[in-house]
Scaffold this motif. Structure first.
Motif, PDB file in Angstrom:
ATOM      1  N   UNK A 109       0.829  -1.205   0.000  1.00 34.95           N
ATOM      2  CA  UNK A 109       0.000   0.000   0.000  1.00 34.95           C
ATOM      3  C   UNK A 109       0.865   1.256   0.000  1.00 34.95           C
ATOM      4  N   UNK A 110       1.918   1.256   0.805  1.00 35.34           N
ATOM      5  CA  UNK A 110       2.836   2.397   0.854  1.00 35.34           C
ATOM      6  C   UNK A 110       3.508   2.581  -0.510  1.00 35.34           C
ATOM      7  N   UNK A 111       3.933   1.481  -1.094  1.00 33.40           N
ATOM      8  CA  UNK A 111       4.567   1.560  -2.415  1.00 33.40           C
ATOM      9  C   UNK A 111       3.627   2.139  -3.457  1.00 33.40           C
ATOM     10  N   UNK A 112       2.372   1.745  -3.415  1.00 34.26           N
ATOM     11  CA  UNK A 112       1.388   2.266  -4.368  1.00 34.26           C
ATOM     12  C   UNK A 112       1.156   3.752  -4.144  1.00 34.26           C
ATOM     13  N   UNK A 113       1.020   4.150  -2.880  1.00 37.68           N
ATOM     14  CA  UNK A 113       0.801   5.572  -2.588  1.00 37.68           C
ATOM     15  C   UNK A 113       1.985   6.421  -3.026  1.00 37.68           C
ATOM     16  N   UNK A 114       3.194   5.940  -2.817  1.00 38.07           N
ATOM     17  CA  UNK A 114       4.387   6.682  -3.227  1.00 38.07           C
ATOM     18  C   UNK A 114       4.431   6.788  -4.746  1.00 38.07           C
ATOM     19  N   UNK A 115       4.104   5.705  -5.434  1.00 35.46           N
ATOM     20  CA  UNK A 115       4.124   5.727  -6.891  1.00 35.46           C
ATOM     21  C   UNK A 115       3.087   6.704  -7.439  1.00 35.46           C
ATOM     22  N   UNK A 116       1.947   6.804  -6.788  1.00 35.75           N
ATOM     23  CA  UNK A 116       0.878   7.658  -7.291  1.00 35.75           C
ATOM     24  C   UNK A 116       1.049   9.107  -6.825  1.00 35.75           C
ATOM     25  N   UNK A 117       1.302   9.316  -5.540  1.00 33.89           N
ATOM     26  CA  UNK A 117       1.257  10.668  -4.984  1.00 33.89           C
ATOM     27  C   UNK A 117       2.628  11.253  -4.670  1.00 33.89           C
ATOM     28  N   UNK A 177       3.373  11.764   0.546  1.00 36.37           N
ATOM     29  CA  UNK A 177       2.594  10.693   1.162  1.00 36.37           C
ATOM     30  C   UNK A 177       3.511   9.742   1.914  1.00 36.37           C
ATOM     31  N   UNK A 178       4.671   9.478   1.367  1.00 35.60           N
ATOM     32  CA  UNK A 178       5.623   8.584   2.037  1.00 35.60           C
ATOM     33  C   UNK A 178       6.025   9.143   3.392  1.00 35.60           C
ATOM     34  N   UNK A 179       6.247  10.436   3.465  1.00 34.78           N
ATOM     35  CA  UNK A 179       6.601  11.053   4.745  1.00 34.78           C
ATOM     36  C   UNK A 179       5.470  10.901   5.759  1.00 34.78           C
ATOM     37  N   UNK A 180       4.239  11.150   5.331  1.00 35.36           N
ATOM     38  CA  UNK A 180       3.104  11.005   6.237  1.00 35.36           C
ATOM     39  C   UNK A 180       2.922   9.555   6.680  1.00 35.36           C
ATOM     40  N   UNK A 181       3.107   8.645   5.767  1.00 38.66           N
ATOM     41  CA  UNK A 181       2.962   7.224   6.097  1.00 38.66           C
ATOM     42  C   UNK A 181       4.040   6.791   7.092  1.00 38.66           C
ATOM     43  N   UNK A 182       5.244   7.237   6.912  1.00 36.59           N
ATOM     44  CA  UNK A 182       6.316   6.887   7.850  1.00 36.59           C
ATOM     45  C   UNK A 182       6.045   7.451   9.225  1.00 36.59           C
ATOM     46  N   UNK A 183       5.493   8.677   9.281  1.00 33.10           N
ATOM     47  CA  UNK A 183       5.125   9.243  10.585  1.00 33.10           C
ATOM     48  C   UNK A 183       4.049   8.401  11.253  1.00 33.10           C
ATOM     49  N   UNK A 184       3.055   7.970  10.455  1.00 30.87           N
ATOM     50  CA  UNK A 184       1.982   7.141  11.005  1.00 30.87           C
ATOM     51  C   UNK A 184       2.516   5.791  11.454  1.00 30.87           C
ATOM     52  N   UNK A 185       3.427   5.219  10.702  1.00 27.88           N
ATOM     53  CA  UNK A 185       3.989   3.911  11.045  1.00 27.88           C
ATOM     54  C   UNK A 185       4.778   3.981  12.334  1.00 27.88           C
TER      55      UNK A 185
END
Length: 69
Positions: free
Chosen positions: A46-54, A58-66
């Protein structure tokens, strides 16, 4: 003599039940472990897909959430 034999049979049934119960618990734990691995893999995809699209935002926000989890 008869009561001793009955006690042995009951003990044997109890031991068999305890063994079955422990084996069932081990299988359940193994299944949970495999489900955890699948969940982690799903998050990774899911993270890979979000990074590829956005992109990287988004990767920074996802890492903060993780790290929050």
């Amino acid at each position: 003599m008869t009561s001793e034999t009955e006690e042995e049979v009951k003990q044997t049934k109890t031991e068999r039940f305890a063994t079955w119960l422990m084996e069932r618990q081990e299988k359940k734990e193994a299944k949970e472990t495999s489900l955890e691995a699948l969940m982690k893999f799903n998050i990774f995809l899911s993270i890979g897909t979000l990074v590829a699209v956005a992109g990287s935002t988004v990767a920074n926000y996802v890492m903060m959430a993780y790290t929050w989890l």
